[in-house]
Motif scaffolding. Structure first.
Motif, PDB file in Angstrom:
ATOM      1  N   GLY A   1      -5.276  13.914   1.933  1.00 57.15           N
ATOM      2  CA  GLY A   1      -4.724  13.427   0.997  1.00 57.15           C
ATOM      3  C   GLY A   1      -5.711  13.691  -0.890  1.00 57.15           C
TER       4      GLY A   1
ATOM      5  N   ASN B   1       1.490   9.419   4.757  1.00 55.33           N
ATOM      6  CA  ASN B   1       0.766   8.290   5.079  1.00 55.33           C
ATOM      7  C   ASN B   1       2.066   7.380   4.798  1.00 55.33           C
ATOM      8  OD1 ASN B   1       0.933   6.514   1.835  1.00 55.33           O
ATOM      9  ND2 ASN B   1      -0.826   6.201   1.859  1.00 55.33           N
ATOM     10  N   ASN B   2       3.326   7.344   3.826  1.00 53.56           N
ATOM     11  CA  ASN B   2       4.049   6.010   3.970  1.00 53.56           C
ATOM     12  C   ASN B   2       4.900   6.040   5.379  1.00 53.56           C
ATOM     13  OD1 ASN B   2       5.478   4.805   1.211  1.00 53.56           O
ATOM     14  ND2 ASN B   2       3.579   6.349   1.009  1.00 53.56           N
TER      15      ASN B   2
ATOM     16  N   THR C   1       0.858  -1.137   0.016  1.00 54.25           N
ATOM     17  CA  THR C   1      -0.145   0.136   0.074  1.00 54.25           C
ATOM     18  C   THR C   1       0.645   1.479   0.071  1.00 54.25           C
ATOM     19  OG1 THR C   1      -1.248  -0.985   1.551  1.00 54.25           O
ATOM     20  CG2 THR C   1      -2.081   0.997   1.559  1.00 54.25           C
TER      21      THR C   1
ATOM     22  N   PHE D   1       1.286  12.138   1.333  1.00 51.95           N
ATOM     23  CA  PHE D   1       1.748  10.963   0.761  1.00 51.95           C
ATOM     24  C   PHE D   1       3.012  10.330   1.471  1.00 51.95           C
ATOM     25  CE2 PHE D   1       0.099  10.215  -3.788  1.00 51.95           C
ATOM     26  CZ  PHE D   1      -0.981   9.685  -3.332  1.00 51.95           C
TER      27      PHE D   1
ATOM     28  N   HIS E   1       1.455   4.083  -2.874  1.00 48.74           N
ATOM     29  CA  HIS E   1       1.084   6.005  -2.862  1.00 48.74           C
ATOM     30  C   HIS E   1       2.773   6.309  -3.134  1.00 48.74           C
ATOM     31  CE1 HIS E   1      -2.359   4.309  -0.723  1.00 48.74           C
ATOM     32  NE2 HIS E   1      -2.773   5.010  -1.149  1.00 48.74           N
ATOM     33  N   SER E   2       3.795   5.978  -2.864  1.00 45.24           N
ATOM     34  CA  SER E   2       5.047   6.534  -3.134  1.00 45.24           C
ATOM     35  C   SER E   2       5.558   6.435  -4.734  1.00 45.24           C
ATOM     36  CB  SER E   2       6.301   6.245  -1.959  1.00 45.24           C
ATOM     37  OG  SER E   2       6.244   4.694  -2.752  1.00 45.24           O
TER      38      SER E   2
ATOM     39  N   HIS F   1     -10.244   3.437  -0.527  1.00 42.88           N
ATOM     40  CA  HIS F   1     -10.397   5.109   0.566  1.00 42.88           C
ATOM     41  C   HIS F   1     -12.138   4.414   0.884  1.00 42.88           C
ATOM     42  CE1 HIS F   1      -6.763   7.381   0.060  1.00 42.88           C
ATOM     43  NE2 HIS F   1      -6.400   6.878  -0.688  1.00 42.88           N
TER      44      HIS F   1
END
Lengths: 669, 334, 197
Positions: free
Chosen positions: A420, A366-367, A268, A363, A272-273, A515
């Motif tokens: 986000g 989030n990471n 996940t 992000f 994103h990254s 999401h």
């Protein structure tokens, strides 16, 4: 005969893998060669070996030791098919087959240098797994010493003098107790093995010294496939535990569950990254770290659960597979990071991030959260092992530890998920976030208030609802805003324009579906974990008891012979008021190869949640019943499905994209 | 409504709702189920990973009953948990304390978070194109070779290390719990066979080999027992009692299985050469003579000789006495 | 500058991997379900349990001054069946030598255990006891059966056998306790955890 066929398939797949490595390296260095043929050989070999195993199972060919020890003539469909992956050796055939399919798919497009390097890496992984099948986990050993049921000794040599037992003990009862166990492993394995593709491209890109976004673009679809199936696999695993393990739960932070969660978290974060690198060219090095970690975590998970170093519900057995997996894990990690260190001068470059108040900024948060999450699961799972190895003292780490850290972390993730999608790349103009988020905040808090006043005031539930609605409202608000702007210009309705907005950027909106799915899961978990009722009652036939608004009447015990098992249970009528809703049959299933019965719950699902009955004890006069409720648990299953559906939609959207004429992407790097 | 007014209204609404919600949530009369709470912290000892609150097993329920009883008698949570840890050890605690040797478990995530934030901030400060030249190709190749060699060494080391540790492990019945009663001992045998086969050269394996052979022997499976007894009897590191047992069993099997009285007596005599006082050897020798030959006299002598030994276990003595009586009465052996 | 930092980070991961792998590899030799009993060297938890047949029970403290061999067993446990004869024989042969054998039924109805004992035989000198609510099994931290505890004349737990024992092991352990040693914990084989799998 089938042993020979299966072994031949494995050997063919192994040869194909070796050819892939040799020719792949040659091609990657600028040579000539064809990779499709070896990839086809790998696929054909894997298909043949799986087919041989399936035929052996379906025809009750007990000359194979695996069949003799894990199958019985009475094993019904679909469990006879699923027995192929119900135990260690068989599950590696499945692993090999899935790997072969992925390899073949990667090899289908004409190989440039990067593709060739990636295929060489996949061939290397193939060598390991098909090698396992010929050595420490050989599923095609023939039985040379039969027992009355099962096989005492086996030989890897297909021409050895076969001693065929007439019957086998059948698969592990827990695994033949529910159809989900037939589906769960293949789905999960597609998820695990799919991560090999981005890993292979990453290693290929590192080896060739081309850390640019090309490897991400190429492996993006495979990553999405892996992630979607991993999501689905975890969901099915939880559902299976709920339907079979009879304690009313779906997740216990058991090592094998953690083993599937860790790669999911890493994948996940990687999805994103990876976007950040594709859009902004940042996080080059970090993407390599993530994808290597995600792949290594699948191997680590397999090692932890299959080597017998940790006790778990799912550990198959202790065998020489442990050292082999550990060696492979070390090879993967040490090799990858050595390569990474050697290419550090190439991966280090990246543009500056202007502000943290930007999509890339969210992000990053989030990471960070997902990585910490995965780290918590990792350290919690391995800490008892490490501590005992270093100090000799034994500790347990379980649910309370994980919940205490994972719950707040999950809420922080939900909070970030609201920010986000509405935050633009490169930086948000002043006031934009406030304008976009004040509405969702009000809606979320208002929903929280309504629930608090009408349903429950339990803090975790309210928090989950507020944050879940926050996530969903932010997404819906964004859609309305974008559609509204277009509609003001074009004059057509907001609804029509919303469809256009979605059509124009399907991958983004597919992500938003995921999401919303995650938000649903959070709310479902909060309800089911915080508001269940539990009782235990002893009833004689004819007795009734009131529980959670239902009237439960114990009608009579029953006993039923099925081909592979004896079912002993009780009939309980469930009513509400004057209405009879259904009759439930909580029971114990007795299998020949197990001393005691497997307690199997009976579940009635309704919109408000599940009623969950387990038979704890049965004697000639009375039954001891466990009564539980799982409020709103369907939200959890639905949320999981929605999350996976988002992944699949994104995948489909990308496929359609490709049909459109687009400028040819750089084929050679 | 002006933008400004809208902002003020929004902020007010958000703050008011948040405060009311917080108030509602925090004033909820909390009912804490202490029994379930304690139960969720203790791992069920007969299960795998489940807590005693979750497990449906009888043992877990008994433990929950104990917890409930302690709670109702006013014992504090910690005392109850400590009582269970006192008998089962810390391994059954699912909720490691933030102290002692599990402190690191709690610190590590926080440390990782701090480290992550530091790295992100550092990364923001030092972005930019890296000007470092790639190392010259020749050197790079040398490094590749050295790195590869190191990897192979490490890999080999781990495999060897792992294989060595495997050797020391006690017999483990793989998957034994999955199988029914009749097969269970057989599966254990299979595992023992595997362990023995894998550790053929380990002197310590002799004991296990003998145990396995004894199992086969007791099950009447002479064919399987035979090679193991032979191996034990010939193995240089077998202890005297081990060698004697193996020789005597071989002798008995030669007689009972193949009717070879002479071979049997010869093998048992070899055992007696190691220890002339071995009761097992003497007794089996007497039985073989009695059952296998016409020399009942010799058998009677042998039985009498045995009875003269002072340290016979009572049941052995009575067995010999009944055998002796039967032999004297001229009966054939049972 | 940044490249160098990344290079060191990468190599640090490699080093950490190797260390971790060695640690994990060291676990291959051990059984993860095995736990050292914290009772060793501690006073044995007292119990006062009824006999299986409902007869007058036995209190551990009343056996003080003698060595107590305390075995947890059940008819559903195969390893227990295997060791049963040896326990009976040992109990008989140590009769009158200040050694008491106590066998406590684990997770089983008394009637079932009794009919098993009728079949398998029993020793006149062994105390066969029931354990209502598993209180004694909990106090002794039984993970699976058979488990056999050895309690010396002062009432201290000095030994424990996990798994099937036999005449040799029993005799040797009792002898070493008689000569004042503390044999500690030894593992002789598998245990079974529960009747329902």
């Amino acid at each position: 005969m089938l042993g020979l066929l299966g072994s031949a398939g494995v050997v063919a797949a192994l040869i194909g893998s070796v050819l892939l490595v040799i020719r792949g390296i040659g091609l990657a260095r600028g040579g000539e060669g064809d990779l499709r043929r070896p990839a086809k050989l790998v696929l054909a070999g894997a298909v043949v070996s799986m087919a041989a195993m399936q035929i052996a199972l379906l025809t009750d060919d007990f000359s194979l030791a695996y069949v003799a020890n894990h199958h019985a003539t009475t094993t019904p469909f679909p469990f006879d098919v699923a027995t192929a992956w119900a135990a260690l050796e068989g599950s590696i055939i499945l692993w090999g087959l899935v790997l072969a399919v992925f390899t073949w798919v990667v090899a289908r497009r004409p190989a440039d240098r990067l593709g060739a390097a990636a295929l060489a890496v996949m061939g290397g992984v193939g060598i390991f797994f098909f090698g396992l099948m010929l050595t420490v986990a050989n599923p095609f050993e023939v039985c040379v010493d039969a027992l009355t049921t099962g096989c005492a000794a086996s030989s890897p040599w297909p021409f050895a003098a076969v001693d065929t037992p007439v019957e086998g003990p059948g698969p592990n009862p827990l695994l033949q107790n529910h159809f989900l166990m037939a589906v769960h492993p293949p789905v999960l394995y597609i998820g695990y093995v799919g991560l090999t593709v981005p890993f292979a491209y990453a290693i290929g890109a590192l080896a060739l010294g081309v850390p640019g976004p090309e490897w991400l673009r190429r492996s993006h679809r495979a990553t999405l496939v892996a992630w979607s199936f991993l999501t689905l696999g975890i969901l099915l695993g939880g559902w299976w535990a709920y339907e079979v393990l009879s304690w009313g739960g779906y997740w216990a932070w058991d090592p094998v569950e953690n083993a599937s969660l860790m790669p999911w978290l890493a994948a996940t974060a990687f999805i994103h990254s990876g976007l950040v690198q594709q859009r902004r060219g940042m996080l080059q090095a970090w993407n390599f770290v993530l994808v290597i970690s995600a792949f290594a975590l699948t191997i680590l998970g397999t090692f932890l659960t299959r080597s017998g170093t940790i006790n778990s519900v799912h550990s198959f057995t202790q065998s020489a597979i442990g050292p082999a997996l550990l060696g492979f894990l070390v090879l993967v990690l040490a090799g990858s990071f050595t390569l990474f260190a050697m290419r550090s001068h190439l991966v280090a470059s990246s543009p500056r991030i202007e502000t943290f108040v930007s999509r890339e900024g969210t992000f990053l948060v989030n990471n960070l959260l997902l990585t910490i999450y995965a780290f918590i699961v990792l350290i919690g799972t391995t800490y008892p092992l490490l501590l005992e190895a270093f100090t000799g003292s034994q500790v347990g780490v379980g649910e309370p530890f994980f919940n205490r850290l994972a719950v707040p972390l999950s809420f922080m993730l939900l909070l970030t998920m609201g920010f986000g999608p509405v935050t633009p790349w490169r930086g948000a103009p002043a006031g934009l976030l406030w304008r976009r988020l004040r509405g969702p905040a009000i809606v979320a808090l208002a929903t929280g208030l309504v629930v608090a006043l009408t349903v429950t005031r339990v803090a975790w539930v309210i928090l989950a609802i507020v944050l879940g609605v926050w996530v969903a409202a932010a997404i819906v608000g964004l859609l309305i805003e974008l559609a509204g702007k277009r509609s003001a210009k074009s004059g057509s309705s907001v609804y029509t324009e919303a469809k256009t907005v979605i059509r124009n950027d399907q991958p983004f909106w597919a992500g938003q579906v995921s999401h919303i799915g995650v938000a649903l899961v959070a709310v479902g978990i909060a309800f089911a974990a915080n508001l269940p009722l539990h009782a235990e009652v002893e009833l004689a036939p004819g007795d009734s008891v009131e529980f959670a608004g239902y009237t439960l009447t114990y009608q009579a015990p029953f006993r039923r012979e099925e081909p592979n098992r004896l079912v002993q249970g009780v009939r309980v009528q469930v009513g509400q008021g004057d209405r009879v809703l259904t009759t439930l049959e909580p029971r114990a299933n007795f299998y020949d190869n197990e001393m005691g019965g497997i307690i199997t719950p009976a579940v009635m699902s309704r919109p408000g949640g599940d009623l969950y009955l387990t038979m704890r004890d049965l004697d000639s006069e009375t039954v001891l019943l466990g009564l539980d409720t799982s409020p709103m648990i369907w939200l959890l299953w639905l949320g999981g499905l929605v999350t996976a559906a988002g992944g699949f939609w994104s995948l489909a959207a990308r496929r359609r994209e490709r049909v459109l004429p687009e400028p040819r992407v750089m084929a050679d790097v | 409504m002006s933008d400004r007014a809208r902002n003020i209204v929004s902020i007010t609404v958000i703050v008011v709702m948040a405060v009311v919600l917080f108030f509602l949530v925090s004033t909820r009369p909390a009912t804490v189920d202490r029994v379930a709470e304690i139960g969720s912290r203790i791992k069920c000892p007969v299960c795998q990973g489940e807590s005693i609150a979750n497990s449906p097993s009888q043992m877990a329920e008994d433990m929950m009953d104990l917890v409930a009883e302690r709670v109702s008698s006013g014992t504090s949570d910690e005392v109850i948990v400590d009582e269970l840890l006192g008998s089962y050890s810390g391994a059954v605690l699912l909720d490691p304390p933030a102290s002692g040797n599990t402190l690191a478990l709690w610190i590590a995530p926080v440390a990782a978070l701090v480290l992550g934030v530091i790295v992100i901030l550092w990364w923001r400060r030092h972005p930019g194109q890296d000007v470092e030249e790639p190392p010259p190709p020749g050197r790079s190749r040398a490094r590749l070779i050295i790195g590869g060699a190191v990897l192979v060494l490490v890999f080999a080391g781990i495999v060897v290390f792992a294989a060595n540790s495997l050797q020391d492990r006690p017999a483990v019945a793989a998957g034994a719990a999955d199988l029914g009663e009749e097969d269970l001992s057989d599966v254990s045998n299979e595992t023992m066979e595997a362990v023995i086969a894998a550790n053929e050269d380990d002197p310590q394996i002799v004991g296990m080999r003998l145990a396995l052979a004894e199992r086969y022997f007791e099950a009447g499976d002479y064919r399987s027992a035979f090679p193991h007894y032979l191996e034990v009897a010939e193995h240089p590191s077998a202890t005297d009692p081990e060698a004697i047992t193996a020789l005597v069993r071989l002798g008995w099997m030669a007689f009972d299985g193949n009717g070879e009285v002479e071979t049997a007596v010869r093998l048992i005599d070899q055992a007696l050469a190691i220890d002339p006082g071995s009761q097992l050897a003497l007794y089996v020798r007497a039985r073989v003579l009695w059952c296998g030959s016409a020399e009942t006299e010799q058998a009677i002598d042998a039985f009498e000789g045995l009875l003269a030994q002072p340290d016979l276990a009572p049941e052995t003595r009575s067995q010999i006495e009944s055998d002796l009586d039967a032999a004297r009465a001229g009966e054939s052996c049972p | 500058m940044k490249g160098r930092a990344l290079r060191w980070a990468g190599l640090a991961v490699v080093a950490a991997t190797v260390v971790l792998a060695v640690v994990l590899a060291s676990r291959f030799g051990s059984d993860p379900s095995l736990v050292d009993s914290p009772l060793l060297g501690m006073p044995a938890p007292d119990f006062d349990l009824p006999g299986l047949d409902g007869s007058e029970g036995t209190e551990l403290s009343s056996l003080r001054g003698e060595i107590v061999v305390l075995n947890f067993f059940a008819s559903w446990c195969l390893e227990c069946r295997e060791e049963h004869d040896d326990l009976v024989a040992a109990s008989d042969s140590f009769a009158g030598q200040d050694v008491q054998f106590v066998q406590i039924a684990y997770q089983e109805q008394a009637t079932e255990t009794l009919s098993y004992l009728d079949q398998a035989g029993s020793s006149a000198t062994t105390h066969y006891l029931a354990d209502p609510g598993s209180r004694t099994a909990i106090a002794y931290g039984v993970f699976g059966i058979p488990e056999t505890f050895f309690i010396d004349a002062e009432g201290i737990v000095v030994g424990k056998i996990i798994g099937e024992s036999d005449a040799l092991v029993l005799g040797a352990t009792i002898d070493s306790i008689m000569s004042g040693e503390q044999p500690g914990q030894q593992i002789t084989g598998d245990t079974q955890q529960r009747p329902d799998g």
